[in-house]
Design an enzyme around this catalytic site. Structure first.
Site, short mmCIF file in Angstrom:
data_model
loop_
_atom_site.label_atom_id
_atom_site.label_comp_id
_atom_site.label_asym_id
_atom_site.label_seq_id
_atom_site.Cartn_x
_atom_site.Cartn_y
_atom_site.Cartn_z
N SER A 112 9.66 15.13 6.77
CA SER A 112 8.52 14.20 6.69
C SER A 112 7.53 14.56 7.79
O SER A 112 6.96 15.65 7.77
CB SER A 112 9.01 12.75 6.81
OG SER A 112 7.95 11.85 6.65
N THR A 113 7.32 13.70 8.77
CA THR A 113 6.33 13.92 9.81
C THR A 113 6.59 15.23 10.56
O THR A 113 7.67 15.43 11.10
CB THR A 113 6.35 12.75 10.82
OG1 THR A 113 6.37 11.52 10.10
CG2 THR A 113 5.15 12.81 11.75
N MET B 33 9.72 10.69 10.38
CA MET B 33 9.88 9.28 10.73
C MET B 33 10.92 8.63 9.84
O MET B 33 11.17 9.06 8.72
CB MET B 33 8.55 8.54 10.57
CG MET B 33 7.49 8.91 11.57
SD MET B 33 5.91 8.11 11.17
CE MET B 33 6.39 6.37 11.20
N ASP C 242 15.11 8.18 6.01
CA ASP C 242 15.33 8.71 4.67
C ASP C 242 16.24 9.93 4.76
O ASP C 242 16.04 10.81 5.60
CB ASP C 242 13.99 9.08 4.03
CG ASP C 242 14.13 9.49 2.58
OD1 ASP C 242 15.10 9.05 1.93
OD2 ASP C 242 13.27 10.24 2.09
N HIS D 30 7.82 14.40 2.37
CA HIS D 30 7.00 13.21 2.14
C HIS D 30 5.53 13.62 2.18
O HIS D 30 5.00 13.97 3.23
CB HIS D 30 7.26 12.16 3.22
CG HIS D 30 8.66 11.63 3.20
ND1 HIS D 30 9.20 10.93 4.27
CD2 HIS D 30 9.65 11.68 2.27
CE1 HIS D 30 10.45 10.58 3.97
NE2 HIS D 30 10.74 11.03 2.77
#
Length: 361
Positions: A177-178, A297, A300, A204
């Site tokens: 993600s991030t 972040m 997940d 993401h």
């Protein structure tokens, strides 16, 4: 407050309203200080040149579409003037914005923040603020410790071995993600030998951006990479990226595995999400799964990784030092279900070893 003082940020956006909103969001965190605001690239460069070295920003938030001097023109000049500054580009949620974002990442920007449309609540949403703050603080930390950057991190194994595999996995599942686009770029570049298994990746990312990210990764590495398509057979040695706004899962079809895309509700506030992908791998691969959780972040992937280990598979997690945000991999590490906690380059090495000859992971 960090030991080095608050993160210094320069905001560059032609919209006064956008500058005001992002400034308020960043100012809500005591570890961030907006030191300058600019309405175009030329203004940002002029302000940067006038600043004493000790007061220069560690992060520049750069809009790409501006009059007089746009972000793409300003980007290489900003990087030349302040090479240790992390430039995060602000991108419109459109195909044109996605293309510009990928161009900026190839030109040296470290990350991006998608500017939400008015229909999606504009910049007033808490999710946008959380992502903005996390990326600013995360990339500033990476710049403050350049010796621990993604490409030069030292090897670490921090947790006991859990769920080690004696046989080659049928599929390798990766979640991020991030900070994920840059981490994936490093990982893919290191996958430089043929693999005997397919790789499925959930990053993401909004719809439209994933097509261009797949193309970006395809240019970087030797493994073919593409956005996954419904009912597409999984082929060994290829990398399949979840499309934006669609869950990516895998199901059995005859003697092989195929892609299954889903419009189910978001999980962990995300679609695509890592957990549905990992659950499907557990269901179809009889425990022969290797999962790798990269920077991001939230948590997940945690539930999915528990299922992987419970079925006899193995999990790798990116280490804290090289993660922009140690949320997703940190959750897996703290749960004690990772067989190893490594930097991205060493995760790539484990993937090649597992996918090529079935060595224990």
């Amino acid at each position: 407050m960090t030991a080095e003082g608050p993160v210094r940020v320069l905001l560059c956006d032609d919209s006064a309203a956008a500058r005001a909103v992002m400034s308020r969001m960043l100012a809500s965190d005591p570890d961030i200080r907006v030191v300058a605001k600019a309405s175009n690239g030329g203004d940002a460069l002029a302000q940067l040149a006038a600043m004493p070295e000790a007061e220069r920003p560690q992060v520049v938030l750069l809009d790409l579409e501006m009059p007089h001097m746009d972000g793409m023109t300003a980007l290489p000049l900003l990087l030349k003037a302040a090479p240790r500054t992390a430039v995060i580009v602000a991108s419109a949620l459109s195909q044109r914005g996605a293309a510009a974002t990928m161009s900026a990442l190839r030109a040296g920007a470290v990350d991006y923040v998608p500017k939400p449309s008015a229909a999606a609540g504009g910049m007033n949403g808490g999710q946008f603020q959380a992502e903005l703050v996390a990326k600013v603080k995360g990339w500033a930390r990476m710049r403050r410790a350049p010796g621990r950057a993604l490409q030069a991190a030292t090897h670490r194994i921090l947790s006991p071995r859990v769920g080690a595999q004696a046989t080659r996995p049928k599929v390798i599942g990766i979640g991020s993600s991030t900070g994920g686009p840059q981490a994936l770029a490093v990982l893919v570049a290191k996958l430089d030998r043929p693999l005997g298994v397919p790789l499925v990746v959930v990053q993401h990312m909004p719809a439209g951006f994933t097509t261009l990210l797949a193309d970006h990764l395809n240019r970087i590495g030797t493994l073919p990479c593409s956005e996954a398509r419904e009912a597409e057979p999984l082929v060994a040695g290829r990398l399949y990226l979840a499309p934006g706004d669609r869950h990516l899962m895998v199901k059995e079809a005859g003697s092989g595995l195929v892609v299954q895309l889903g419009d189910g509700p978001p999980e962990n506030f995300c679609r695509p999400a890592v957990d549905p992908m990992l659950r499907s791998l557990v269901a179809t691969c009889q425990g022969r799964v290797l999962a790798a959780i990269l920077t991001g972040m939230g948590s997940d992937g945690l539930a999915g990784c528990r299922a992987v280990v419970g079925a006899g598979g193995a999990v790798l997690a990116q280490d804290e030092a090289t993660s922009v945000v140690w949320g997703m991999p940190g959750a897996v590490a703290r749960a004690g279900i990772a067989s190893a906690i490594l930097n991205v380059e060493d995760i790539a090495g484990r993937i090649m070893a597992a996918g090529a000859d079935g060595k224990r992971t």
